[in-house]
Design a protein around this motif. Structure first.
Motif, short mmCIF file in Angstrom:
data_model
loop_
_atom_site.label_atom_id
_atom_site.label_comp_id
_atom_site.label_asym_id
_atom_site.label_seq_id
_atom_site.Cartn_x
_atom_site.Cartn_y
_atom_site.Cartn_z
N LEU A 24 27.49 61.84 -26.23
CA LEU A 24 28.24 60.59 -25.81
C LEU A 24 27.14 60.41 -24.37
CD1 LEU A 24 31.38 60.14 -26.12
CD2 LEU A 24 30.01 59.46 -27.61
N THR A 36 28.53 54.37 -26.31
CA THR A 36 28.69 55.27 -28.03
C THR A 36 27.18 54.72 -28.09
OG1 THR A 36 29.76 53.10 -28.66
CG2 THR A 36 30.90 55.33 -28.56
N ALA A 67 24.63 57.26 -29.29
CA ALA A 67 25.15 58.44 -29.90
C ALA A 67 24.73 59.51 -30.74
CB ALA A 67 26.81 58.30 -29.85
N PHE A 90 37.68 58.76 -26.78
CA PHE A 90 37.23 58.85 -28.00
C PHE A 90 37.77 60.21 -28.39
CE2 PHE A 90 34.60 58.15 -23.97
CZ PHE A 90 33.87 56.40 -24.75
N VAL A 130 30.95 55.97 -32.23
CA VAL A 130 30.97 57.46 -32.64
C VAL A 130 30.87 58.17 -33.72
CG1 VAL A 130 32.35 59.77 -32.24
CG2 VAL A 130 32.73 58.01 -30.56
#
Length: 539
Positions: A79, A88, A91, A514, A521
């Motif tokens: 991240l 994100t 990511a 998260f 993600v």
């Protein structure tokens, strides 16, 4: 917790602390090896800024991620930092099957079981070292370290390296289940302004001393990255290193870098959490190896136990001093100080409550003047020592309030929150001109104001803790893994809480949570992934 038979061996080495964890695991003799690349020497300046935008980034290991039909292959999520904190956007998800990753696709195990960030090629972009615990080499399963290099686009597979003890030029040789790479730390150990990498192998045999443990050091070079030039192998039988390599010491179980003696070159703290002290079994120890222009040296090296003169406390069976270690300047005097978890310390009659041992740096190295031991029964420390709290399971040092003194974040994974047993917590002790203090200390849980999530049975918040400035405001922030957090109905998928620094220190305000099911993600939350079990963000 359901455990696949293929689970990497180094994660299972904890019969001595099985009661501490309260996990339904079949555990072997040494504790879970989780590297923590602690705050390096100020001169080292090792960034976890993989894309060079001025914001620290966070790598999150998911060592039991299944990959296709390969159980527990592992993965690493990345991240990226921003003015609003971790985001994100951009990511990434790295696995053994990611394009360009060297090695045999789909055959790795425990990919992401240790992490460390540092600029190994001195190009201004942080690079990432990833521990892997199931690589086939010559008919045996060994540990390995994958290195991904940073760029303006973030981490890439371009120039990626895969290191094992059998790589040409690496000292030593691969041993079955040696756990090479089970702990990782990055720092400038020779003062050339380029990060170097220390990789622990706590299951490594030293002569006839099985699982005594050793540490391999690879040095960075401008443009070239990590090379074997000057590579070293360290154990407690190395010249100048105090102690003796003995059965099941676990030397290299935890690692941290920082400039303890103020010479501008990072030094290396090595946890040997199952070291016996005299007749006291598994009391634990921490060795300090000093950096020099020629790299790490045994000259002036030190060993600390709870029976060392001037060190508060007493070595007791199964205390496991050095289970986790961190180096940072808690009193602002320019010398890095040592915080070491004593994960199974009994506090009075309270079994496995846990403690944190603190020794301060000086021009002479670690000294006992002002040495401290903190427990949850120490005056001013919030809450109280309780059975199986494991205060100090993880330790991290960073300046969250901007006063120039590093503060301590101590994971307490067995902490009950209300009726939620082993929900976990992170205790925060501020630094000051006189060192760490309980004045103003706090205990943060997923039920604390502003902290996202809910404290639930068995979440184990604080399994890992790391620091980085994710929003670029000059204050260190903290990420804490809750590796057995359920995500909806998905058991033990794992999560990471992010707490931001402020003038008042770490706070729940603006906190983030998260998981692999968080929007943006990559990946998906699955049972027993253990997302957040290992973290790297240290600067």
């Amino acid at each position: 917790m359901a455990v696949h038979r293929s689970e990497p061996g180094h994660l299972m080495r904890r019969a001595a602390a099985a009661a501490v964890l309260g996990l339904a695991l079949t555990l072997s003799p040494v504790a879970v090896a989780a590297a923590h690349a602690a705050q390096p020497a100020p001169a080292a300046g090792q960034p976890a800024d993989f894309n060079g935008d001025g914001f620290d980034d966070l790598a999150v290991g998911t060592p039991f991620e299944d990959l296709g039909g390969v159980l527990d292959a592992g993965a690493v999520n990345v991240l990226y930092g921003s003015p609003a904190g971790l985001a994100t956007d951009g990511a990434q998800l790295w696995t053994p099957d990611s394009p360009g990753v060297p090695g045999t696709a789909g055959q790795a195990g425990g990919f992401g079981s240790a992490l460390a960030a540092g600029d190994f090629d001195a190009d201004g972009f942080g690079d990432l070292a990833i521990g892997i615990q199931g690589v086939p080499v010559g008919g045996v399963t060994v540990g390995a370290v994958l290195v991904l290099y940073g760029s303006a686009r973030g981490l890439t597979a371009g120039g990626a390296q895969l290191w094992t003890p059998d790589s040409p030029g690496v000292p030593g040789n691969s041993q079955s289940e040696d756990s090479f790479g089970a702990a990782l730390a990055a720092g400038d150990l020779n003062g050339d302004r380029t990060a170097d990498l220390a990789a622990g192998a706590p299951n490594g045999d030293v002569g006839a001393a099985f699982d005594a443990g050793d540490v391999i050091v690879l040095y960075g070079a401008q443009a070239a990255g990590l090379t074997t030039t000057g590579a070293q192998l360290w154990s407690q039988d190395s010249p100048g290193v105090p102690g003796t390599a003995e059965l099941n010491d676990g030397f290299g179980h935890a690692l941290a870098t920082g400039d303890v003696n103020g010479d501008g070159i990072a030094d290396l703290a090595v946890g040997a959490s199952l070291e016996s002290v005299g007749a006291v079994t598994n009391a634990g120890a921490v060795n300090l190896l000093l950096g020099s222009a020629a790299g790490l040296t045994g000259d002036g090296s030190q060993v600390v136990t709870q029976d060392s003169p001037g060190v508060p406390g007493a070595a007791e069976p199964f205390d496991q001093l050095g289970f986790d270690v961190a180096l940072g300047d808690a009193d602002g005097d320019g010398f890095a100080d040592l915080a070491a978890g004593v994960v199974a310390e009994d506090v009075g009659t309270v079994v496995d409550a846990g403690a944190v041992q603190v020794l301060y740096g000086s021009a002479a190295g670690l000294i006992t003047a002002g040495a401290q031991v903190f427990t949850q029964d120490s005056p001013g420390v919030p809450d109280q020592a309780e059975v199986d709290d494991t205060f100090g399971f993880s330790v991290a040092l960073g300046d969250a309030d901007g006063d120039g003194d590093a503060d301590l974040a101590a994971g307490t994974i067995g902490e009950s929150v209300g009726n939620a047993g082993a929900a976990g917590a992170v205790a925060v002790l501020p630094g000051s001109a006189s060192g760490l203090t309980a004045a103003g200390s706090r205990l943060l849980t997923q039920n604390s104001p502003g902290v996202p999530g809910t404290a639930e049975i068995g979440d184990r918040l604080g399994f890992r803790a790391t620091v980085g400035d994710f929003d670029g405001d000059g204050l260190d922030d903290a990420a804490a893994g809750a590796w057995t957090e359920a995500v909806g109905s998905i058991a033990q998928a794992g999560a990471v809480n992010v707490l931001y620094g402020s003038a008042a220190g770490l706070t729940g305000s603006g906190g983030q949570l998260f998981t692999q099911d968080s929007p943006g993600v990559p990946g998906a939350a699955e049972p027993n992934d253990l997302f957040g079990g290992f973290l790297a963000a240290d600067r």
